[in-house]
Each structure stands twice: as C-alpha cells, then as structure tokens.
Design an enzyme around this catalytic site. Structure first.
Site, PDB file in Angstrom:
ATOM      1  N   GLY A  17      -6.146  -4.865  -6.847  1.00  0.00           N
ATOM      2  CA  GLY A  17      -5.938  -3.525  -7.117  1.00  0.00           C
ATOM      3  C   GLY A  17      -6.191  -3.035  -8.615  1.00  0.00           C
ATOM      4  O   GLY A  17      -5.407  -2.437  -9.147  1.00  0.00           O
ATOM      5  N   TYR A 161       9.034   0.253   0.678  1.00  0.00           N
ATOM      6  CA  TYR A 161       8.573  -0.045  -0.556  1.00  0.00           C
ATOM      7  C   TYR A 161       9.532  -1.131  -1.157  1.00  0.00           C
ATOM      8  O   TYR A 161       9.193  -2.166  -1.888  1.00  0.00           O
ATOM      9  CB  TYR A 161       8.193   1.152  -1.429  1.00  0.00           C
ATOM     10  CG  TYR A 161       7.786   0.811  -2.803  1.00  0.00           C
ATOM     11  CD1 TYR A 161       6.364   0.354  -2.880  1.00  0.00           C
ATOM     12  CD2 TYR A 161       8.616   0.728  -3.938  1.00  0.00           C
ATOM     13  CE1 TYR A 161       5.761   0.126  -4.121  1.00  0.00           C
ATOM     14  CE2 TYR A 161       7.813   0.357  -5.100  1.00  0.00           C
ATOM     15  CZ  TYR A 161       6.716   0.064  -5.397  1.00  0.00           C
ATOM     16  OH  TYR A 161       6.311  -0.325  -6.431  1.00  0.00           O
TER      17      TYR A 161
HETATM   18  P1  NAD Z   1      -2.320   2.646  -8.200  1.00  0.00           P
HETATM   19  O1  NAD Z   1      -1.967   3.464  -6.981  1.00  0.00           O
HETATM   20  O2  NAD Z   1      -2.691   3.370  -9.361  1.00  0.00           O
HETATM   21  O3  NAD Z   1      -2.905   1.277  -7.871  1.00  0.00           O
HETATM   22  C1  NAD Z   1      -2.652   0.721  -6.695  1.00  0.00           C
HETATM   23  C2  NAD Z   1      -3.926  -0.269  -6.491  1.00  0.00           C
HETATM   24  O4  NAD Z   1      -3.653  -0.981  -5.197  1.00  0.00           O
HETATM   25  C3  NAD Z   1      -5.491   0.449  -6.390  1.00  0.00           C
HETATM   26  O5  NAD Z   1      -6.058  -0.441  -7.104  1.00  0.00           O
HETATM   27  C4  NAD Z   1      -5.422   0.391  -4.914  1.00  0.00           C
HETATM   28  O6  NAD Z   1      -6.886   0.460  -4.724  1.00  0.00           O
HETATM   29  C5  NAD Z   1      -4.831  -0.796  -4.490  1.00  0.00           C
HETATM   30  N1  NAD Z   1      -4.726  -0.943  -3.182  1.00  0.00           N
HETATM   31  C6  NAD Z   1      -3.944   0.097  -2.423  1.00  0.00           C
HETATM   32  N2  NAD Z   1      -4.323  -0.052  -1.122  1.00  0.00           N
HETATM   33  C7  NAD Z   1      -5.178  -1.216  -0.953  1.00  0.00           C
HETATM   34  C8  NAD Z   1      -5.803  -1.551   0.156  1.00  0.00           C
HETATM   35  N3  NAD Z   1      -5.542  -1.274   1.441  1.00  0.00           N
HETATM   36  N4  NAD Z   1      -6.583  -2.896   0.024  1.00  0.00           N
HETATM   37  C9  NAD Z   1      -6.869  -3.155  -1.443  1.00  0.00           C
HETATM   38  N5  NAD Z   1      -6.090  -2.673  -2.512  1.00  0.00           N
HETATM   39  C10 NAD Z   1      -5.434  -1.592  -2.223  1.00  0.00           C
HETATM   40  O7  NAD Z   1      -0.794   2.271  -8.481  1.00  0.00           O
HETATM   41  P2  NAD Z   1       0.014   1.287  -9.908  1.00  0.00           P
HETATM   42  O8  NAD Z   1       0.910   2.095 -10.463  1.00  0.00           O
HETATM   43  O9  NAD Z   1      -1.360   0.905 -10.797  1.00  0.00           O
HETATM   44  O10 NAD Z   1       0.440   0.159  -9.055  1.00  0.00           O
HETATM   45  C11 NAD Z   1       0.115  -1.226  -9.272  1.00  0.00           C
HETATM   46  C12 NAD Z   1       1.245  -2.211  -8.819  1.00  0.00           C
HETATM   47  O11 NAD Z   1       2.320  -1.898  -9.563  1.00  0.00           O
HETATM   48  C13 NAD Z   1       1.711  -1.861  -7.446  1.00  0.00           C
HETATM   49  O12 NAD Z   1       2.050  -3.114  -6.790  1.00  0.00           O
HETATM   50  C14 NAD Z   1       3.027  -1.151  -7.520  1.00  0.00           C
HETATM   51  O13 NAD Z   1       3.799  -1.178  -6.500  1.00  0.00           O
HETATM   52  C15 NAD Z   1       3.434  -1.705  -8.947  1.00  0.00           C
HETATM   53  N6  NAD Z   1       4.613  -0.769  -9.571  1.00  0.00           N
HETATM   54  C16 NAD Z   1       3.911   0.419 -10.080  1.00  0.00           C
HETATM   55  C17 NAD Z   1       5.142   1.148 -10.540  1.00  0.00           C
HETATM   56  C18 NAD Z   1       5.022   2.512 -10.957  1.00  0.00           C
HETATM   57  O14 NAD Z   1       5.813   3.454 -11.410  1.00  0.00           O
HETATM   58  N7  NAD Z   1       3.293   2.843 -11.290  1.00  0.00           N
HETATM   59  C19 NAD Z   1       6.355   0.609 -10.737  1.00  0.00           C
HETATM   60  C20 NAD Z   1       6.756  -0.550 -10.384  1.00  0.00           C
HETATM   61  C21 NAD Z   1       5.641  -1.415  -9.644  1.00  0.00           C
END
Ligand code: NAD
Length: 255
Positions: A17, A161
């Site tokens: 990702g 989630y």
């Molecule tokens: P984002 O949506 O910007 O990025 C998510 C990434 O996952 C993207 O690159 C997307 O292409 C990839 N992805 C989604 N579906 C996919 C699939 N079918 N196949 C391959 N890749 C796929 O979100 P983010 O905020 O950068 O999140 C990154 C990580 O951090 C995640 O695991 C999220 O749960 C975790 N997280 C985020 C937050 C927040 O507040 N943003 C908080 C806690 C944890």
C-alpha cells in the site's frame, strides 16, 4: 545527510500500500535513511512511478491486488524477482469499510470477508513468506501497521476494521514469540487518526474540531511521523522492540 540517517543502508524493504498517505511517507523516509524500498501498489501505476522518481529511482515497483486470495503470494514472488534479498516487510495496505448491523446478510458477509482478506489474510500470507525467507539468513524484521481501533474496540458501523487490526496485533506477537530465536523480529504500530485520505470522510462528516476532540495534543498525526517511526523500528539495533505495539495516538488512548 548525517551518518545516522543512513543507518538502513543495504536493507531492502517491501512496503505494501505504498502509494497511500502513510505508505508514501514510509517509502520516502526509508529511502532517505539509505534503504531500498520495494513500492507495492494495487491500481494505476502513475503514483508509484512518481514516488519512485521522488526517491531518485532507487527502489522497485510491484503491482498486486490483495483482495485476491493469491495476491499476497504473487506480490512476494514479484518482489523477490525484482529486488532479490528482502530484509524488511512493512504490512501497511489496508481499507476501512462501513457496514451496519441492519445490513442485508449478503452485504454484511461481503464487507467482513473483504476487510479480513485485505487487512489481515494478505498480511498473514506475506508474513509467512517473509518468515521463511528471513530465517534462512537468520535476520529480518516485520512491521505491521495496525490501529488504535484494534486495541480499544471500534465504532458500530465499522466493526470489521477494528477486528482485523486486533487480529494483526495478535499475529505480530505470535511471530515475535515464535521466530525471534531464528532472528525474525516483528513489531506492530497502532496509530490513532493519521491525516490521510482514509480519514477524510470522517472530517467531511463531522468537521475537524470533532475529529480531534479526544486527542490531547489537539491534532492528528502526520504521515511523516509514521514514516520516521517505521524507519527507526527497522534499525538492526532495535531488536529488543520485538513483539511491541507502538501507540501513535497523541494520548487519545493510553494503556
Ligand atoms: P490510504 O487509503 O491512503 O492507503 C491505503 C493503501 O492500501 C493504499 O495504497 C491502497 O492502494 C492500499 N490498498 C487498498 N486496497 C488494496 C488492495 N485490494 N490491494 C492492494 N492494496 C490495497 O490509507 P492510509 O491512511 O495511508 O492507511 C495505511 C495503513 O494505516 C492502513 O493499514 C490503515 O488501516 C492504517 N491506519 C490508518 C489510520 C489513519 O487514520 N489514516 C489510522 C490507523 C491505522
């Protein structure tokens, strides 16, 4: 650049990702610390190409859809084929879907299964492949990006989630306990809100003030904070963090 910032030199790290908000920040920080990132993306390679250009082409790009049951294994094989040895894995790809208890069974099932496939099963499959590879060398580190939601429970309209994130926290601990003796270490990161596209719907719905109301420092984390932390966690010198869950939530959930 100081020597301290190049302490990941010689390490190749697969980041899933990697074109998302947090993923990009991780890749940029790893690159500036001397590591060679393997940039995974799922759709549209423009962002991945731009990210690779930003790190002066010093990395690799691989495509895989992790919603497919064989997606993670394909991804690992591709990464090994383009990059050779891999020293670190950052399971960062993730989705956050909404479904209520009032939903029809078909929708409920589909959301729960897709959430577990992308957020947990794909990560578990990659951990399996990484463990097999890392133990051959007697060295390797896995960083799993979990969430505060996996620790304290989550909102009723996005329960899958929280459950996937709790599962990945437990997986991280099992790996740490079981494979540490073979040089394979694992650490989880549990962010609260991080300012990326994933949280935009929440801000749009209730406004910035409401979104940060329960965060004592009064703001969400920046993706760069996670990038910096992950680069630190990948340092060889940090093996004693094996099995830890690192909270990054501004004090909104203190255990
Ligand atoms: P984002 O949506 O910007 O990025 C998510 C990434 O996952 C993207 O690159 C997307 O292409 C990839 N992805 C989604 N579906 C996919 C699939 N079918 N196949 C391959 N890749 C796929 O979100 P983010 O905020 O950068 O999140 C990154 C990580 O951090 C995640 O695991 C999220 O749960 C975790 N997280 C985020 C937050 C927040 O507040 N943003 C908080 C806690 C944890």
């Amino acid at each position: 650049m100081s020597g301290g910032r190049l302490m990941l030199e010689g390490k190749t790290v697969l980041v899933t990702g990697a074109t998302g908000g947090i993923g990009e920040a991780i890749v940029e920080r790893l690159a500036s610390s001397g590591a060679t990132p393997v940039i995974h993306f799922s759709r549209g390679n423009t962002q991945a190409e731009a990210l690779l250009a930003r790190i002066s082409g010093k990395g690799f790009i691989v495509q895989a859809d992790l919603s497919h049951p064989s997606g993670a294994r394909d991804l690992w094989q591709q990464a090994r084929a383009v990059a050779g040895d891999i020293h670190g894995l950052v399971n960062n790809a993730g989705i956050r879907s909404e479904v209520t208890v009032e939903a029809e069974p078909e929708e409920w099932d589909a959301v729960w299964r897709r959430e577990f496939q992308i957020n947990f099963f794909a990560a578990a499959d990659l951990c399996k492949e990484a463990i097999l590879h890392f133990r051959e060398r007697g060295d390797g580190r896995i960083i799993n990006i979990a969430s505060r939601a996996g620790l304290r429970g989550y909102v009723g309209n996005a329960m899958p989630y929280g459950a996937t994130k709790a599962a990945i926290l437990n997986l991280t601990k099992s790996i740490a306990r079981s494979f540490g003796p073979e040089g394979v270490t694992a650490i989880a990161v549990a962010p609260g809100w991080v300012r990326t596209e994933m949280v935009q719907p929440r801000i749009d719905r209730s406004g910035e003030a409401a979104a940060v109301a329960d965060i004592p420092i009064g703001r969400m984390a920046a993706p760069s904070e996670i990038g910096e932390l992950v680069a630190f966690l990948l340092l060889s010198s940090q093996a004693s963090l094996n099995g830890a869950t690192i909270d990054v939530n501004g004090g909104s959930y203190i255990r």
